[in-house]
Design an enzyme around this catalytic site. Structure first.
Site, PDB file in Angstrom:
ATOM      1  N   HIS A 143       0.832  -1.202   0.000  1.00  0.00           N
ATOM      2  CA  HIS A 143       0.000   0.000   0.000  1.00  0.00           C
ATOM      3  C   HIS A 143       0.872   1.260   0.000  1.00  0.00           C
ATOM      4  O   HIS A 143       0.655   2.178  -0.796  1.00  0.00           O
ATOM      5  CB  HIS A 143      -0.902  -0.015   1.246  1.00  0.00           C
ATOM      6  CG  HIS A 143      -1.598   1.283   1.537  1.00  0.00           C
ATOM      7  ND1 HIS A 143      -2.931   1.481   1.301  1.00  0.00           N
ATOM      8  CD2 HIS A 143      -1.123   2.441   2.071  1.00  0.00           C
ATOM      9  CE1 HIS A 143      -3.261   2.714   1.652  1.00  0.00           C
ATOM     10  NE2 HIS A 143      -2.177   3.316   2.133  1.00  0.00           N
ATOM     11  N   GLU A 144       1.857   1.304   0.890  1.00  0.00           N
ATOM     12  CA  GLU A 144       2.712   2.492   0.995  1.00  0.00           C
ATOM     13  C   GLU A 144       3.537   2.704  -0.270  1.00  0.00           C
ATOM     14  O   GLU A 144       3.705   3.836  -0.730  1.00  0.00           O
ATOM     15  CB  GLU A 144       3.626   2.364   2.215  1.00  0.00           C
ATOM     16  CG  GLU A 144       2.908   2.391   3.548  1.00  0.00           C
ATOM     17  CD  GLU A 144       2.057   3.639   3.723  1.00  0.00           C
ATOM     18  OE1 GLU A 144       2.450   4.706   3.205  1.00  0.00           O
ATOM     19  OE2 GLU A 144       0.996   3.553   4.355  1.00  0.00           O
ATOM     20  N   HIS A 147       1.878   4.495  -3.207  1.00  0.00           N
ATOM     21  CA  HIS A 147       1.882   5.961  -3.167  1.00  0.00           C
ATOM     22  C   HIS A 147       3.081   6.506  -3.934  1.00  0.00           C
ATOM     23  O   HIS A 147       2.984   7.516  -4.644  1.00  0.00           O
ATOM     24  CB  HIS A 147       1.952   6.456  -1.719  1.00  0.00           C
ATOM     25  CG  HIS A 147       0.683   6.289  -0.949  1.00  0.00           C
ATOM     26  ND1 HIS A 147      -0.548   6.646  -1.455  1.00  0.00           N
ATOM     27  CD2 HIS A 147       0.457   5.814   0.309  1.00  0.00           C
ATOM     28  CE1 HIS A 147      -1.477   6.397  -0.545  1.00  0.00           C
ATOM     29  NE2 HIS A 147      -0.898   5.896   0.524  1.00  0.00           N
ATOM     30  N   GLU A 218      -5.898   7.083  -0.784  1.00  0.00           N
ATOM     31  CA  GLU A 218      -5.805   5.953   0.138  1.00  0.00           C
ATOM     32  C   GLU A 218      -6.594   4.754  -0.388  1.00  0.00           C
ATOM     33  O   GLU A 218      -6.135   3.614  -0.309  1.00  0.00           O
ATOM     34  CB  GLU A 218      -6.304   6.360   1.532  1.00  0.00           C
ATOM     35  CG  GLU A 218      -5.423   7.367   2.244  1.00  0.00           C
ATOM     36  CD  GLU A 218      -4.003   6.878   2.434  1.00  0.00           C
ATOM     37  OE1 GLU A 218      -3.799   5.657   2.623  1.00  0.00           O
ATOM     38  OE2 GLU A 218      -3.071   7.704   2.394  1.00  0.00           O
TER      39      GLU A 218
END
Length: 302
Positions: A143-144, A147, A218
């Protein structure tokens, strides 16, 4: 805005980033235009100040966030499991490996910073590493890193600059008594009073624009991570676990971490009544879990 990796492209995120940058740019022109019109004799100082602040925000925001959270870069020997998880994600996504850091904090969270893939840093807290299973941790890190892959970290950094500038100008004007002292100064005084007013309006609009973008990014990162790893249930489990653990963290610790919410995997709120929930940088847990459940059902179809 294009990516050269295996993360699923998100046209919705790209459109929102471009739109946000365009609107932020317009607000920036309005703010600087008002300053130049009112303080036309000081335009070189205004341009130098605004340009210098922007450069500082763009180049050092990642370092400021990492420093604020106490992130320390670690070697593969110091954190083999964390490095191993990131190595697997980099192989899946065909991305260069970011710098890897750990923050000594019981708050279970993670964040990524950096202007590009090659300058990025991914950090996990000791609280997160202690609480998550390997598959859950991998989902959070994917997920990070999404970004960074989608470059929304850099866009958020640039977009948030206008709010920083407008907020700073408003505080300087109010604390210096600029508006108060100019009330009886005729037309020139009225013009000067526009500075804190316009700055406040720009700050509010910029704040709302970045919050709208932040909530979507997000959801986009959850979706991209779930599709990359093929395990949306692991990410959903991590979300549920981390969100549940937040209520057990001391309020004082949550307040210290709250300024960095926009960077976090899950926001840290000092209380359920916090105004931050009204203008949250993250979607609700229910929204995130619903999306992951739909992805899981789609992946299970033959």
């Amino acid at each position: 805005m294009t990516t050269q990796n295996r993360y699923t492209p998100d046209r919705g995120l790209t459109t929102r980033m471009v739109t946000t940058m365009f609107l932020i740019g317009l607000l920036y022109v309005v703010l600087v235009g008002v300053l130049l019109a009112v303080l036309n004799h000081a335009w070189p100082i205004i341009l130098i100040f605004a340009g210098g602040l922007f450069i500082a925000q763009f180049w050092f925001s990642d370092k400021i966030a990492a420093f604020g959270m106490g992130a320390r870069e670690v070697t593969p020997e110091e954190a083999p499991e964390l490095h191993g998880a990131i190595d697997r994600i980099c192989a899946l996504a065909d991305m260069p490996k970011p710098r890897v850091a750990i923050a000594q904090s019981d708050i279970p969270n993670a964040f990524a910073t950096g202007r590009s893939e090659r300058s990025s840093l991914v950090c996990a807290t000791t609280g997160l590493l202690r609480r998550l299973e390997p598959e859950e941790l991998e989902g959070v890190l994917a997920h990070e890193m999404s970004h960074v892959a989608h470059r929304d970290v850099a866009v958020m950094t640039i977009a948030s600059f206008l709010g920083v500038l407008a907020g700073l100008i408003t505080r300087v004007a109010l604390y210096s008594g600029l508006a108060r002292n100019s009330r009886n100064a005729g037309p020139a005084g009225i013009a000067i009073m526009l500075i804190p007013l316009v700055s406040s309006v720009v700050y509010v609009i910029g704040f709302l624009l970045t919050r709208l973008l932040s909530r979507y990014r997000e959801l986009s990162a959850d979706r991209a991570a779930a599709l990359l790893t093929g395990r949306p249930s692991a990410l959903a489990s991590a979300l549920t676990k981390v969100s549940g653990q937040m209520s057990r963290i001391p309020t004082e610790d949550l307040r210290k971490a709250e300024p960095y919410n926009a960077f976090f995997f899950v926001p840290a709120f000092s209380s359920k009544e916090s105004l931050s929930r009204l203008f949250s940088s993250h979607p609700t847990l229910e929204q995130r879990l619903d999306q992951l459940a739909r992805i899981s059902a789609d992946l299970a179809r033959p």
